[in-house]
Design a protein around this motif. Structure first.
Motif, PDB file in Angstrom:
ATOM      1  N   THR A   5      27.149  11.511 -20.501  1.00  0.00           N
ATOM      2  CA  THR A   5      27.538  10.454 -21.253  1.00  0.00           C
ATOM      3  C   THR A   5      27.533  10.607 -22.713  1.00  0.00           C
ATOM      4  OG1 THR A   5      25.208   9.676 -21.451  1.00  0.00           O
ATOM      5  CG2 THR A   5      26.753   8.732 -19.418  1.00  0.00           C
ATOM      6  N   GLN A   6      28.658  10.006 -23.268  1.00  0.00           N
ATOM      7  CA  GLN A   6      28.924  10.426 -24.580  1.00  0.00           C
ATOM      8  C   GLN A   6      29.279   8.984 -25.622  1.00  0.00           C
ATOM      9  OE1 GLN A   6      31.888  14.063 -23.879  1.00  0.00           O
ATOM     10  NE2 GLN A   6      31.552  13.576 -26.021  1.00  0.00           N
ATOM     11  N   VAL A  19      30.219  12.289 -39.543  1.00  0.00           N
ATOM     12  CA  VAL A  19      30.088  11.667 -38.381  1.00  0.00           C
ATOM     13  C   VAL A  19      29.075  12.078 -37.546  1.00  0.00           C
ATOM     14  CG1 VAL A  19      31.816  12.811 -37.262  1.00  0.00           C
ATOM     15  CG2 VAL A  19      31.483  10.666 -36.543  1.00  0.00           C
ATOM     16  N   THR A  20      28.407  11.314 -36.578  1.00  0.00           N
ATOM     17  CA  THR A  20      27.474  11.976 -35.514  1.00  0.00           C
ATOM     18  C   THR A  20      27.776  11.346 -34.287  1.00  0.00           C
ATOM     19  OG1 THR A  20      25.479  12.000 -37.332  1.00  0.00           O
ATOM     20  CG2 THR A  20      25.149  12.143 -34.867  1.00  0.00           C
ATOM     21  N   LEU A  21      28.326  12.383 -33.236  1.00  0.00           N
ATOM     22  CA  LEU A  21      28.410  12.176 -32.043  1.00  0.00           C
ATOM     23  C   LEU A  21      27.177  12.543 -31.087  1.00  0.00           C
ATOM     24  CD1 LEU A  21      32.047  13.653 -32.041  1.00  0.00           C
ATOM     25  CD2 LEU A  21      31.317  11.196 -32.565  1.00  0.00           C
ATOM     26  N   ARG A  22      27.174  11.875 -30.120  1.00  0.00           N
ATOM     27  CA  ARG A  22      25.809  11.929 -29.235  1.00  0.00           C
ATOM     28  C   ARG A  22      26.243  12.288 -27.819  1.00  0.00           C
ATOM     29  NH1 ARG A  22      24.757   8.467 -33.359  1.00  0.00           N
ATOM     30  NH2 ARG A  22      23.002   8.802 -34.484  1.00  0.00           N
ATOM     31  N   CYS A  23      25.410  12.981 -27.171  1.00  0.00           N
ATOM     32  CA  CYS A  23      25.605  13.430 -25.789  1.00  0.00           C
ATOM     33  C   CYS A  23      24.320  13.532 -24.856  1.00  0.00           C
ATOM     34  CB  CYS A  23      26.581  14.759 -25.879  1.00  0.00           C
ATOM     35  SG  CYS A  23      26.437  15.514 -24.083  1.00  0.00           S
ATOM     36  N   LEU A  90      34.541  16.636 -26.746  1.00  0.00           N
ATOM     37  CA  LEU A  90      33.955  16.593 -25.433  1.00  0.00           C
ATOM     38  C   LEU A  90      32.646  17.461 -25.622  1.00  0.00           C
ATOM     39  CD1 LEU A  90      37.343  17.885 -23.704  1.00  0.00           C
ATOM     40  CD2 LEU A  90      36.048  15.496 -23.475  1.00  0.00           C
ATOM     41  N   CYS A  91      31.687  16.760 -24.668  1.00  0.00           N
ATOM     42  CA  CYS A  91      30.393  17.539 -24.464  1.00  0.00           C
ATOM     43  C   CYS A  91      30.321  17.783 -23.046  1.00  0.00           C
ATOM     44  CB  CYS A  91      29.316  16.401 -24.908  1.00  0.00           C
ATOM     45  SG  CYS A  91      27.562  16.912 -24.538  1.00  0.00           S
ATOM     46  N   ALA A  92      29.748  18.906 -22.919  1.00  0.00           N
ATOM     47  CA  ALA A  92      29.721  19.532 -21.169  1.00  0.00           C
ATOM     48  C   ALA A  92      28.144  20.088 -21.082  1.00  0.00           C
ATOM     49  CB  ALA A  92      30.477  20.645 -21.072  1.00  0.00           C
ATOM     50  N   LEU A 106      30.908  23.894 -15.834  1.00  0.00           N
ATOM     51  CA  LEU A 106      30.535  22.945 -16.790  1.00  0.00           C
ATOM     52  C   LEU A 106      30.958  21.552 -16.505  1.00  0.00           C
ATOM     53  CD1 LEU A 106      31.868  24.530 -19.972  1.00  0.00           C
ATOM     54  CD2 LEU A 106      29.539  24.316 -19.164  1.00  0.00           C
ATOM     55  N   PHE A 107      30.165  20.417 -16.657  1.00  0.00           N
ATOM     56  CA  PHE A 107      30.172  18.834 -16.199  1.00  0.00           C
ATOM     57  C   PHE A 107      30.679  18.348 -17.495  1.00  0.00           C
ATOM     58  CE2 PHE A 107      28.916  18.744 -11.880  1.00  0.00           C
ATOM     59  CZ  PHE A 107      28.468  19.986 -11.776  1.00  0.00           C
ATOM     60  N   PHE A 108      31.749  17.805 -17.988  1.00  0.00           N
ATOM     61  CA  PHE A 108      32.153  17.214 -19.004  1.00  0.00           C
ATOM     62  C   PHE A 108      32.091  15.749 -18.875  1.00  0.00           C
ATOM     63  CE2 PHE A 108      34.386  20.363 -21.411  1.00  0.00           C
ATOM     64  CZ  PHE A 108      34.596  21.416 -20.705  1.00  0.00           C
ATOM     65  N   GLY A 109      31.872  15.316 -20.056  1.00  0.00           N
ATOM     66  CA  GLY A 109      31.903  13.776 -20.454  1.00  0.00           C
ATOM     67  C   GLY A 109      33.178  13.474 -20.895  1.00  0.00           C
ATOM     68  N   GLU A 110      33.363  12.085 -20.895  1.00  0.00           N
ATOM     69  CA  GLU A 110      34.617  11.512 -21.128  1.00  0.00           C
ATOM     70  C   GLU A 110      35.200  11.690 -22.550  1.00  0.00           C
ATOM     71  OE1 GLU A 110      34.922   8.445 -17.398  1.00  0.00           O
ATOM     72  OE2 GLU A 110      35.364   7.673 -19.453  1.00  0.00           O
ATOM     73  N   GLY A 111      34.256  12.038 -23.544  1.00  0.00           N
ATOM     74  CA  GLY A 111      34.792  12.521 -24.861  1.00  0.00           C
ATOM     75  C   GLY A 111      34.627  11.293 -25.778  1.00  0.00           C
ATOM     76  N   SER A 112      34.439  11.653 -26.826  1.00  0.00           N
ATOM     77  CA  SER A 112      34.476  10.613 -28.105  1.00  0.00           C
ATOM     78  C   SER A 112      35.731  10.877 -29.159  1.00  0.00           C
ATOM     79  CB  SER A 112      33.197  10.952 -29.083  1.00  0.00           C
ATOM     80  OG  SER A 112      31.933  10.612 -28.498  1.00  0.00           O
ATOM     81  N   ARG A 113      36.339   9.991 -29.058  1.00  0.00           N
ATOM     82  CA  ARG A 113      37.754  10.117 -29.802  1.00  0.00           C
ATOM     83  C   ARG A 113      37.734   9.802 -31.275  1.00  0.00           C
ATOM     84  NH1 ARG A 113      42.517  11.696 -28.566  1.00  0.00           N
ATOM     85  NH2 ARG A 113      42.209  11.326 -26.326  1.00  0.00           N
ATOM     86  N   LEU A 114      37.754  10.720 -32.262  1.00  0.00           N
ATOM     87  CA  LEU A 114      37.557  10.519 -33.623  1.00  0.00           C
ATOM     88  C   LEU A 114      39.026  10.433 -34.214  1.00  0.00           C
ATOM     89  CD1 LEU A 114      35.965  10.526 -36.284  1.00  0.00           C
ATOM     90  CD2 LEU A 114      35.945  13.115 -36.236  1.00  0.00           C
ATOM     91  N   THR A 115      39.162   9.525 -35.175  1.00  0.00           N
ATOM     92  CA  THR A 115      40.209   9.189 -35.835  1.00  0.00           C
ATOM     93  C   THR A 115      39.756   9.416 -37.244  1.00  0.00           C
ATOM     94  OG1 THR A 115      41.644   8.052 -34.298  1.00  0.00           O
ATOM     95  CG2 THR A 115      42.320   7.924 -36.469  1.00  0.00           C
ATOM     96  N   VAL A 116      40.321  10.256 -38.036  1.00  0.00           N
ATOM     97  CA  VAL A 116      40.170  10.534 -39.672  1.00  0.00           C
ATOM     98  C   VAL A 116      41.490   9.919 -40.482  1.00  0.00           C
ATOM     99  CG1 VAL A 116      39.208  11.935 -41.438  1.00  0.00           C
ATOM    100  CG2 VAL A 116      38.470  12.399 -39.062  1.00  0.00           C
ATOM    101  N   LEU A 117      41.137   9.007 -41.195  1.00  0.00           N
ATOM    102  CA  LEU A 117      42.199   8.410 -42.037  1.00  0.00           C
ATOM    103  C   LEU A 117      42.135   8.713 -43.517  1.00  0.00           C
ATOM    104  CD1 LEU A 117      42.141   4.836 -40.756  1.00  0.00           C
ATOM    105  CD2 LEU A 117      43.606   6.564 -39.747  1.00  0.00           C
TER     106      LEU A 117
END
Lengths: 117, 114
Positions: A5-6, A19-23, A90-92, A106-117
Protein backbone atom coordinates in the motif's frame (compact mmCIF):
# COMPACT_ATOMS: atom_id res chain seq x y z
CA UNK A 1 -2.50 -11.18 3.28
CA UNK A 2 -2.17 -7.42 2.88
CA UNK A 3 -0.57 -6.22 -0.34
CA UNK A 4 1.71 -3.26 -0.91
CA UNK A 5 0.00 0.00 0.00
CA UNK A 6 1.17 3.49 -0.88
CA UNK A 7 0.16 6.94 0.26
CA UNK A 8 -0.84 9.44 -0.80
CA UNK A 9 -2.36 8.32 -4.09
CA UNK A 10 -2.21 11.77 -5.64
CA UNK A 11 -0.51 15.00 -4.68
CA UNK A 12 0.40 18.33 -6.19
CA UNK A 13 3.50 20.29 -5.24
CA UNK A 14 5.26 23.36 -6.56
CA UNK A 15 8.81 23.58 -7.81
CA UNK A 16 11.36 23.75 -5.01
CA UNK A 17 9.17 22.06 -2.42
CA UNK A 18 9.87 18.74 -0.72
CA UNK A 19 7.71 15.61 -0.75
CA UNK A 20 7.53 12.39 1.26
CA UNK A 21 5.87 9.29 -0.15
CA UNK A 22 5.09 6.28 2.00
CA UNK A 23 4.93 2.55 1.38
CA UNK A 24 3.87 -0.40 3.47
CA UNK A 25 5.37 -3.62 2.20
CA UNK A 26 3.51 -6.85 1.80
CA UNK A 27 3.37 -9.04 4.89
CA UNK A 28 6.55 -11.11 5.24
CA UNK A 29 8.57 -9.00 2.80
CA UNK A 30 11.82 -7.44 4.00
CA UNK A 31 12.96 -5.66 0.83
CA UNK A 32 11.46 -2.53 -0.69
CA UNK A 33 12.28 -0.89 -4.02
CA UNK A 34 11.14 2.42 -5.46
CA UNK A 35 10.59 3.18 -9.15
CA UNK A 36 9.74 6.36 -11.03
CA UNK A 37 7.39 6.04 -14.00
CA UNK A 38 7.12 9.15 -16.13
CA UNK A 39 4.10 9.47 -18.41
CA UNK A 40 4.36 7.09 -21.36
CA UNK A 41 7.57 5.51 -20.08
CA UNK A 42 8.59 2.33 -18.33
CA UNK A 43 9.43 2.44 -14.63
CA UNK A 44 12.98 3.44 -13.70
CA UNK A 45 14.74 2.05 -10.64
CA UNK A 46 15.45 4.65 -7.95
CA UNK A 47 16.79 2.53 -5.08
CA UNK A 48 16.23 -0.54 -2.95
CA UNK A 49 16.27 -1.06 0.82
CA UNK A 50 17.03 -4.27 2.62
CA UNK A 51 16.98 -4.48 6.40
CA UNK A 52 16.87 -0.70 6.73
CA UNK A 53 19.91 -0.07 4.52
CA UNK A 54 20.13 1.07 0.91
CA UNK A 55 21.64 -1.80 -1.11
CA UNK A 56 21.26 -0.54 -4.65
CA UNK A 57 20.66 2.76 -6.39
CA UNK A 58 19.78 3.86 -9.89
CA UNK A 59 20.81 6.98 -11.74
CA UNK A 60 19.02 9.50 -9.55
CA UNK A 61 20.52 12.55 -7.82
CA UNK A 62 21.07 12.70 -4.04
CA UNK A 63 17.95 14.83 -3.57
CA UNK A 64 16.11 11.51 -3.91
CA UNK A 65 16.54 9.74 -0.58
CA UNK A 66 14.79 7.04 1.35
CA UNK A 67 14.32 5.21 4.59
CA UNK A 68 13.24 1.77 5.63
CA UNK A 69 11.83 1.20 9.09
CA UNK A 70 12.08 -1.85 11.38
CA UNK A 71 8.64 -2.99 10.24
CA UNK A 72 10.01 -2.87 6.64
CA UNK A 73 7.79 0.02 5.58
CA UNK A 74 9.57 2.71 3.61
CA UNK A 75 9.61 6.37 2.67
CA UNK A 76 10.80 8.12 -0.45
CA UNK A 77 11.83 11.74 0.01
CA UNK A 78 12.45 14.16 -2.82
CA UNK A 79 13.91 17.59 -2.08
CA UNK A 80 13.99 20.68 -4.27
CA UNK A 81 11.29 19.38 -6.59
CA UNK A 82 11.68 19.99 -10.31
CA UNK A 83 9.02 19.89 -13.02
CA UNK A 84 10.54 16.68 -14.41
CA UNK A 85 9.89 14.94 -11.10
CA UNK A 86 6.23 14.75 -12.09
CA UNK A 87 5.58 11.01 -12.37
CA UNK A 88 3.98 7.94 -10.86
CA UNK A 89 6.16 6.64 -8.03
CA UNK A 90 5.87 2.92 -7.53
CA UNK A 91 6.89 0.96 -4.47
CA UNK A 92 7.56 -2.77 -4.71
CA UNK A 93 8.34 -5.33 -2.06
CA UNK A 94 9.76 -8.82 -2.02
CA UNK A 95 11.38 -11.31 0.30
CA UNK A 96 15.14 -11.18 -0.12
CA UNK A 97 18.01 -13.19 1.27
CA UNK A 98 21.05 -11.04 1.95
CA UNK A 99 19.60 -8.45 -0.36
CA UNK A 100 19.85 -10.64 -3.45
CA UNK A 101 16.40 -10.74 -4.90
CA UNK A 102 17.08 -11.28 -8.57
CA UNK A 103 14.80 -14.26 -8.98
CA UNK A 104 12.09 -13.05 -6.69
CA UNK A 105 8.81 -11.60 -7.78
CA UNK A 106 8.30 -7.93 -7.05
CA UNK A 107 4.87 -7.01 -5.72
CA UNK A 108 3.95 -3.47 -6.71
CA UNK A 109 1.65 -0.99 -5.07
CA UNK A 110 -0.69 1.19 -7.10
CA UNK A 111 1.63 4.15 -6.88
CA UNK A 112 1.64 7.77 -5.83
CA UNK A 113 1.07 10.22 -8.65
CA UNK A 114 3.08 13.39 -8.09
CA UNK A 115 2.46 16.54 -10.09
CA UNK A 116 4.98 19.37 -9.80
CA UNK A 117 3.78 22.79 -10.95
CA UNK B 1 24.59 -3.45 -18.01
CA UNK B 2 21.15 -4.52 -19.15
CA UNK B 3 18.62 -2.98 -21.50
CA UNK B 4 15.30 -3.89 -23.02
CA UNK B 5 13.71 -2.88 -26.31
CA UNK B 6 10.02 -3.41 -26.89
CA UNK B 7 9.15 -3.28 -30.57
CA UNK B 8 5.91 -1.41 -31.10
CA UNK B 9 4.56 1.08 -28.59
CA UNK B 10 1.01 0.21 -29.66
CA UNK B 11 -0.41 -3.13 -30.78
CA UNK B 12 -4.02 -3.62 -31.81
CA UNK B 13 -5.63 -7.03 -32.35
CA UNK B 14 -9.15 -8.34 -32.74
CA UNK B 15 -10.83 -10.28 -29.97
CA UNK B 16 -9.93 -13.96 -30.44
CA UNK B 17 -6.80 -13.22 -32.47
CA UNK B 18 -3.22 -14.06 -31.57
CA UNK B 19 -1.40 -11.60 -29.33
CA UNK B 20 2.32 -11.14 -29.95
CA UNK B 21 4.29 -8.53 -28.02
CA UNK B 22 7.97 -8.32 -28.84
CA UNK B 23 10.86 -7.87 -26.43
CA UNK B 24 14.58 -7.96 -27.11
CA UNK B 25 17.11 -7.66 -24.35
CA UNK B 26 20.77 -6.93 -23.87
CA UNK B 27 22.65 -8.28 -20.90
CA UNK B 28 26.30 -8.82 -20.04
CA UNK B 29 25.35 -11.61 -17.64
CA UNK B 30 22.81 -14.43 -17.89
CA UNK B 31 19.52 -12.57 -17.66
CA UNK B 32 16.39 -13.03 -15.69
CA UNK B 33 13.43 -11.78 -17.71
CA UNK B 34 9.96 -10.68 -16.73
CA UNK B 35 6.71 -9.51 -18.27
CA UNK B 36 4.48 -7.22 -16.24
CA UNK B 37 1.01 -5.88 -17.03
CA UNK B 38 -0.33 -2.50 -15.93
CA UNK B 39 -4.03 -1.70 -16.05
CA UNK B 40 -5.12 1.97 -15.99
CA UNK B 41 -4.41 3.73 -12.70
CA UNK B 42 -2.92 0.58 -11.19
CA UNK B 43 0.50 -0.76 -10.30
CA UNK B 44 2.33 -3.54 -12.09
CA UNK B 45 1.33 -7.19 -11.93
CA UNK B 46 3.70 -10.01 -12.82
CA UNK B 47 2.55 -12.10 -15.79
CA UNK B 48 5.50 -14.47 -15.96
CA UNK B 49 9.23 -14.76 -15.42
CA UNK B 50 12.23 -16.60 -16.85
CA UNK B 51 14.94 -17.48 -14.36
CA UNK B 52 17.16 -19.93 -16.29
CA UNK B 53 14.88 -22.95 -16.03
CA UNK B 54 12.58 -23.96 -18.90
CA UNK B 55 12.84 -21.66 -21.91
CA UNK B 56 9.07 -21.72 -22.51
CA UNK B 57 7.42 -20.00 -19.61
CA UNK B 58 3.70 -20.06 -18.90
CA UNK B 59 2.09 -17.28 -16.95
CA UNK B 60 -1.26 -16.08 -15.77
CA UNK B 61 -4.28 -15.31 -17.94
CA UNK B 62 -3.13 -17.66 -20.72
CA UNK B 63 0.05 -15.77 -21.58
CA UNK B 64 3.37 -17.44 -22.30
CA UNK B 65 6.82 -16.37 -23.43
CA UNK B 66 9.81 -18.12 -24.93
CA UNK B 67 13.40 -17.27 -24.05
CA UNK B 68 15.61 -17.44 -27.15
CA UNK B 69 19.22 -16.78 -26.27
CA UNK B 70 20.40 -16.83 -29.90
CA UNK B 71 17.93 -14.08 -30.76
CA UNK B 72 18.17 -12.29 -27.38
CA UNK B 73 14.38 -12.27 -27.36
CA UNK B 74 11.60 -12.93 -24.89
CA UNK B 75 8.39 -12.34 -26.84
CA UNK B 76 5.01 -12.58 -25.10
CA UNK B 77 2.15 -14.46 -26.75
CA UNK B 78 -1.43 -15.44 -26.13
CA UNK B 79 -3.35 -17.62 -28.60
CA UNK B 80 -6.69 -15.84 -28.29
CA UNK B 81 -7.09 -12.24 -27.15
CA UNK B 82 -9.83 -11.25 -24.73
CA UNK B 83 -11.23 -7.78 -24.18
CA UNK B 84 -9.87 -7.86 -20.63
CA UNK B 85 -6.30 -8.13 -21.98
CA UNK B 86 -6.32 -4.46 -22.96
CA UNK B 87 -3.55 -2.89 -20.89
CA UNK B 88 0.08 -1.72 -20.95
CA UNK B 89 2.68 -4.47 -21.01
CA UNK B 90 6.26 -4.11 -19.86
CA UNK B 91 9.22 -6.38 -20.45
CA UNK B 92 12.00 -6.19 -17.86
CA UNK B 93 15.44 -7.67 -17.30
CA UNK B 94 17.70 -8.10 -14.33
CA UNK B 95 20.82 -10.05 -13.61
CA UNK B 96 23.94 -10.25 -11.55
CA UNK B 97 24.05 -10.37 -7.80
CA UNK B 98 22.73 -7.90 -5.35
CA UNK B 99 19.74 -5.64 -5.53
CA UNK B 100 16.99 -6.54 -7.93
CA UNK B 101 17.28 -3.57 -10.22
CA UNK B 102 14.68 -4.26 -12.87
CA UNK B 103 15.37 -2.51 -16.17
CA UNK B 104 12.07 -1.97 -17.99
CA UNK B 105 11.26 -1.42 -21.61
CA UNK B 106 9.15 1.52 -22.76
CA UNK B 107 6.00 -0.54 -22.73
CA UNK B 108 3.50 -1.72 -25.35
CA UNK B 109 -0.11 -0.63 -25.18
CA UNK B 110 -2.37 -3.48 -26.26
CA UNK B 111 -5.79 -2.62 -27.65
CA UNK B 112 -8.40 -5.29 -28.31
CA UNK B 113 -10.98 -4.62 -31.02
CA UNK B 114 -14.40 -6.28 -30.69
Amino acid sequence: ETGVTQSPTHLIKTRGQQVTLRCSSQSGHNTVSWYQQALGQGPQFIFQYYREEENGRGNFPPRFSGLQFPNYSSELNVNALELDDSALYLCASTRGASGNTNTGELFFGEGSRLTVL
Amino acid sequence: AQSVTQLGSHVSVSEGALVLLRCNYSSSVPPYLFWYVQYPNQGLQLLLKYTSAATLVKGINGFEAEFKKSETSFHLTKPSAHMSDAAEYFCAVTGGGGAQKLVFGQGTRLTINP
